[in-house]
Each structure stands twice: as structure tokens, then as C-alpha cells.
Design a protein around this motif. Structure first.
Motif, PDB file in Angstrom:
ATOM      1  N   LYS A  18       0.843  -1.212   0.000  1.00  0.00           N
ATOM      2  CA  LYS A  18       0.000   0.000   0.000  1.00  0.00           C
ATOM      3  C   LYS A  18       0.872   1.254   0.000  1.00  0.00           C
ATOM      4  O   LYS A  18       0.567   2.232  -0.677  1.00  0.00           O
ATOM      5  N   GLN A  21       2.243   1.721  -3.514  1.00  0.00           N
ATOM      6  CA  GLN A  21       1.211   2.239  -4.411  1.00  0.00           C
ATOM      7  C   GLN A  21       0.989   3.735  -4.181  1.00  0.00           C
ATOM      8  O   GLN A  21       0.854   4.506  -5.135  1.00  0.00           O
ATOM      9  N   LEU A  22       0.956   4.132  -2.920  1.00  0.00           N
ATOM     10  CA  LEU A  22       0.763   5.541  -2.580  1.00  0.00           C
ATOM     11  C   LEU A  22       1.934   6.382  -3.103  1.00  0.00           C
ATOM     12  O   LEU A  22       1.726   7.453  -3.698  1.00  0.00           O
ATOM     13  N   GLN A  84      -7.590   8.964  -6.327  1.00  0.00           N
ATOM     14  CA  GLN A  84      -6.966   7.659  -6.095  1.00  0.00           C
ATOM     15  C   GLN A  84      -6.036   7.703  -4.889  1.00  0.00           C
ATOM     16  O   GLN A  84      -5.950   6.735  -4.124  1.00  0.00           O
ATOM     17  N   GLN A  85      -5.344   8.826  -4.717  1.00  0.00           N
ATOM     18  CA  GLN A  85      -4.447   8.966  -3.573  1.00  0.00           C
ATOM     19  C   GLN A  85      -5.229   8.914  -2.268  1.00  0.00           C
ATOM     20  O   GLN A  85      -4.791   8.265  -1.314  1.00  0.00           O
ATOM     21  N   ALA A  88      -6.019   5.380  -1.633  1.00  0.00           N
ATOM     22  CA  ALA A  88      -4.805   4.638  -1.256  1.00  0.00           C
ATOM     23  C   ALA A  88      -4.395   4.957   0.178  1.00  0.00           C
ATOM     24  O   ALA A  88      -3.926   4.075   0.906  1.00  0.00           O
ATOM     25  N   GLU A  89      -4.583   6.209   0.596  1.00  0.00           N
ATOM     26  CA  GLU A  89      -4.257   6.571   1.981  1.00  0.00           C
ATOM     27  C   GLU A  89      -5.177   5.845   2.959  1.00  0.00           C
ATOM     28  O   GLU A  89      -4.725   5.364   4.003  1.00  0.00           O
ATOM     29  N   ALA A  91      -6.703   2.962   2.379  1.00  0.00           N
ATOM     30  CA  ALA A  91      -6.323   1.550   2.337  1.00  0.00           C
ATOM     31  C   ALA A  91      -5.067   1.304   3.163  1.00  0.00           C
ATOM     32  O   ALA A  91      -4.963   0.290   3.858  1.00  0.00           O
ATOM     33  N   LEU A  92      -4.127   2.236   3.112  1.00  0.00           N
ATOM     34  CA  LEU A  92      -2.901   2.107   3.910  1.00  0.00           C
ATOM     35  C   LEU A  92      -3.217   2.158   5.397  1.00  0.00           C
ATOM     36  O   LEU A  92      -2.700   1.348   6.176  1.00  0.00           O
TER      37      LEU A  92
END
Length: 116
Positions: A18, A21-22, A84-85, A88-89, A91-92
Motif C-alpha cells: 500500500k 502504491q501511494l 486515487q491517492q 490509497a491513503e 487503504a494504507l
């Protein structure tokens, strides 16, 4: 025990993935922003050279028109990457919380084994 250890390693892998990806999204946004600034600079130079800064003018430079369109497209892409960021944040954060739970369970189990 062994399954808890492998669960912790799995969660660590997920957190690292994750993060990667970020970082990739952030690098793409930075590159797009750099490209958009460069295009804006080229547009400015072209407008100065032609003496026409109104994109609706019939003699507006074709290069400037095309560069402006590319810069606009980059801005749209940057906005999409920001969305998307954000995802992703989140998800992290979720992956980090799951890792913390798995680590706590592993430590608790390790403490129980030490007492036994």
C-alpha cells in the motif's frame, strides 16, 4: 503461533505494498505537475512570440492551442490521481490497523508461551 507469525508477515507485506502504491501515485502527480508547468511556460513563450494571448483569436498559435489542451488534460489526470491517492491513503491506514492487531495478537501469544 506459526500461523500468527505468517499472518503478521502477510500484513507487513500488505502495508508495504500500500505504501508503494501511494508513493507511485505521488510520483505520477509530481511528474504531471512538472509537465503541466513546462507546457504553461511554452504556451507563454509562444503567445509572446506571436503577440496573441487570446485562445479564441483566429490567429492564435496552433502550438499554443495544442499545448493548452495537453496541460488541461494533465490537470484532469492530476485531479483523478488525487482521488486515487485519497483511496490509497485510506487503504494504507486500514492495512496498518490490521498489522497492529496481528502484531498485538502475536505478542500476546508469545507472552502466553513464555509463561507456560
Amino acid at each position: 503461533m506459526k500461523t500468527r507469525d505468517s499472518l503478521v508477515r502477510l500484513k507487513e507485506f500488505q502495508v508495504n505494498e500500500k505504501r508503494r502504491q501511494l508513493q507511485q501515485l505521488q510520483l505520477m502527480m509530481a511528474e504531471f505537475e512538472r509537465m503541466a508547468k513546462e507546457l504553461e511556460h511554452q504556451i507563454s513563450l509562444e503567445e509572446k512570440k506571436s503577440g496573441i494571448s487570446d485562445p479564441n483569436h483566429f490567429a492564435y498559435p496552433t502550438f499554443a492551442k495544442a499545448a493548452r489542451q495537453r496541460a488541461d488534460n494533465l490537470q484532469v489526470s492530476i485531479r483523478e490521481l488525487r482521488v486515487q491517492q485519497d483511496g490509497a491513503e485510506l487503504a494504507l491506514e486500514e492495512a496498518q490497523a490490521e498489522l497492529a492487531k496481528a502484531t498485538a495478537l502475536e505478542e500476546r501469544d508469545g507472552g502466553m508461551r513464555a509463561r507456560a
